[in-house]
Design an enzyme around this catalytic site. Structure first.
Site, short mmCIF file in Angstrom:
data_model
loop_
_atom_site.label_atom_id
_atom_site.label_comp_id
_atom_site.label_asym_id
_atom_site.label_seq_id
_atom_site.Cartn_x
_atom_site.Cartn_y
_atom_site.Cartn_z
N GLY A 12 4.75 -1.37 4.60
CA GLY A 12 4.20 -1.30 5.95
C GLY A 12 4.56 -0.05 6.75
O GLY A 12 4.59 -0.10 7.98
N THR A 13 4.75 1.08 6.06
CA THR A 13 5.05 2.29 6.84
C THR A 13 3.83 2.74 7.65
O THR A 13 3.96 3.27 8.75
CB THR A 13 5.56 3.45 5.96
OG1 THR A 13 4.53 3.85 5.05
CG2 THR A 13 6.82 3.06 5.20
N ASN A 14 2.64 2.51 7.11
CA ASN A 14 1.44 2.85 7.89
C ASN A 14 1.29 1.92 9.09
O ASN A 14 0.94 2.37 10.18
CB ASN A 14 0.19 2.80 7.01
CG ASN A 14 0.01 4.07 6.22
OD1 ASN A 14 -0.27 5.13 6.79
ND2 ASN A 14 0.20 4.01 4.92
N MET A 90 -3.25 -5.20 -0.85
CA MET A 90 -3.60 -5.02 -2.25
C MET A 90 -4.65 -6.02 -2.76
O MET A 90 -4.55 -6.53 -3.86
CB MET A 90 -2.32 -5.10 -3.12
CG MET A 90 -1.34 -3.99 -2.84
SD MET A 90 -2.09 -2.33 -2.87
CE MET A 90 -2.27 -2.12 -4.65
N LEU A 93 -11.70 -6.84 -0.60
CA LEU A 93 -12.38 -7.82 0.25
C LEU A 93 -13.81 -8.05 -0.23
O LEU A 93 -14.48 -7.12 -0.67
CB LEU A 93 -12.38 -7.32 1.70
CG LEU A 93 -10.96 -7.19 2.30
CD1 LEU A 93 -11.00 -6.41 3.60
CD2 LEU A 93 -10.33 -8.56 2.51
N HIS A 109 -6.60 5.61 2.07
CA HIS A 109 -6.48 5.78 0.62
C HIS A 109 -5.79 7.12 0.36
O HIS A 109 -6.15 8.13 0.96
CB HIS A 109 -7.88 5.76 -0.02
CG HIS A 109 -7.83 5.92 -1.49
ND1 HIS A 109 -7.51 4.87 -2.34
CD2 HIS A 109 -8.01 7.00 -2.29
CE1 HIS A 109 -7.52 5.31 -3.59
NE2 HIS A 109 -7.83 6.59 -3.59
C1 GRF Z 1 -0.20 3.94 1.13
O1 GRF Z 1 0.01 4.97 0.21
C2 GRF Z 1 -1.68 3.75 1.34
O2 GRF Z 1 -2.37 4.95 1.22
C3 GRF Z 1 -2.05 2.82 0.24
O3 GRF Z 1 -0.96 1.93 0.11
C4 GRF Z 1 0.22 2.57 0.59
C5 GRF Z 1 0.79 1.69 1.65
O4 GRF Z 1 2.04 2.10 2.08
N1 GRF Z 1 -3.31 2.20 0.54
P1 GRF Z 1 2.74 1.38 3.31
O5 GRF Z 1 2.85 -0.12 2.95
O6 GRF Z 1 1.92 1.61 4.53
O7 GRF Z 1 4.10 2.00 3.40
#
Ligand code: GRF
Length: 220
Positions: A12-14, A90, A93, A109
């Site tokens: 969940g870093t994003n 992951m 949908l 992505h």
């Molecule tokens: C990221 O590399 C994103 O591009 C891909 O999955 C990863 C998720 O990373 N779809 P995080 O869980 O947000 O750290």
């Protein structure tokens, strides 16, 4: 105020970068819900730390994709969610889900789409000998990593890179462009026509990159 749900399966870093940007206050949106399909996803812990409601929607044994998506839609609709943000979720949908949220699902992505859709992208980009890779935020359509592109960031691939080093370099840029895409959405600046996105009042970029850089006459 746009009500946002983030769907995440992993660290969940994003998600964190989006929460931070929204908390900084310059975006007219709010993460009202974080859903995971994995009980141990650190994304859930991150959400809780920020007082955001969380939900666990795990796949049941033998459950079909549509049945799972129906349960997901129900939770999202019950919370009156407008925008669904996939951040390392992951699961693919179904069309059923996308019809419930047409052009209202974003994904990030870690490649420069349309190159390298799918999995294992960093290794594939290195092995292909590409000189650049990067990341892409796009609207989700019924294909895999094929929807209309909103914003991309480019990073060089260096000769001693391995997939992990490249992934880390790209992830840093993901954390810049994903909140920006959410901001553009919340400001109502994105229009999709014929598979292409128009960004209202976007700055024009004229920067050109080469890798390796082309030396000027004086450097030769
Ligand atoms: C990221 O590399 C994103 O591009 C891909 O999955 C990863 C998720 O990373 N779809 P995080 O869980 O947000 O750290």
């Amino acid at each position: 105020m746009v009500s946002i749900a983030v769907l995440a399966s992993g660290s969940g870093t994003n998600l964190q970068s989006i929460i931070d940007a929204l908390e900084a206050g310059s975006i007219d949106g709010k993460v009202d819900l974080v859903i995971s399909d994995k009980a141990d996803a650190y994304a859930i812990t991150r959400a809780k730390k920020h007082g955001i409601e969380t939900g666990l929607v795990e796949k049941k044994n033998g459950e079909k994709r549509e049945a799972y998506d129906e349960r997901l839609i129900e939770v999202l609709k019950a919370h009156d969610i407008e925008l669904v943000v996939l951040a390392g979720f992951m699961r693919i949908l179904s069309p059923l889900f996308l019809r419930a949220f047409p052009m209202r699902v974003l994904n990030i992505h870690p490649s420069l789409l349309p190159s390298f859709p799918g999995l294992d992208v960093h290794r594939r980009a290195i092995e292909a000998g590409a000189r650049f890779s990067g990341c892409t935020v796009h609207f989700v359509d019924e294909g895999v990593d094929t929807g209309p592109i909103i914003i991309q960031a480019v990073v060089p691939i260096l000769e001693d890179d391995n997939p992990k080093i490249l992934a880390d370099r790209i992830l840093e840029e993901e954390h810049r462009i994903y909140p920006e895409a959410v901001r553009l959405y919340c400001e109502g600046r994105l229009t999709v026509k014929g598979g292409r996105v128009t960004v209202k009042d976007a700055l024009r970029t004229t920067g050109v990159l080469e890798n390796p850089p082309v030396r000027g006459v004086k450097d030769r």
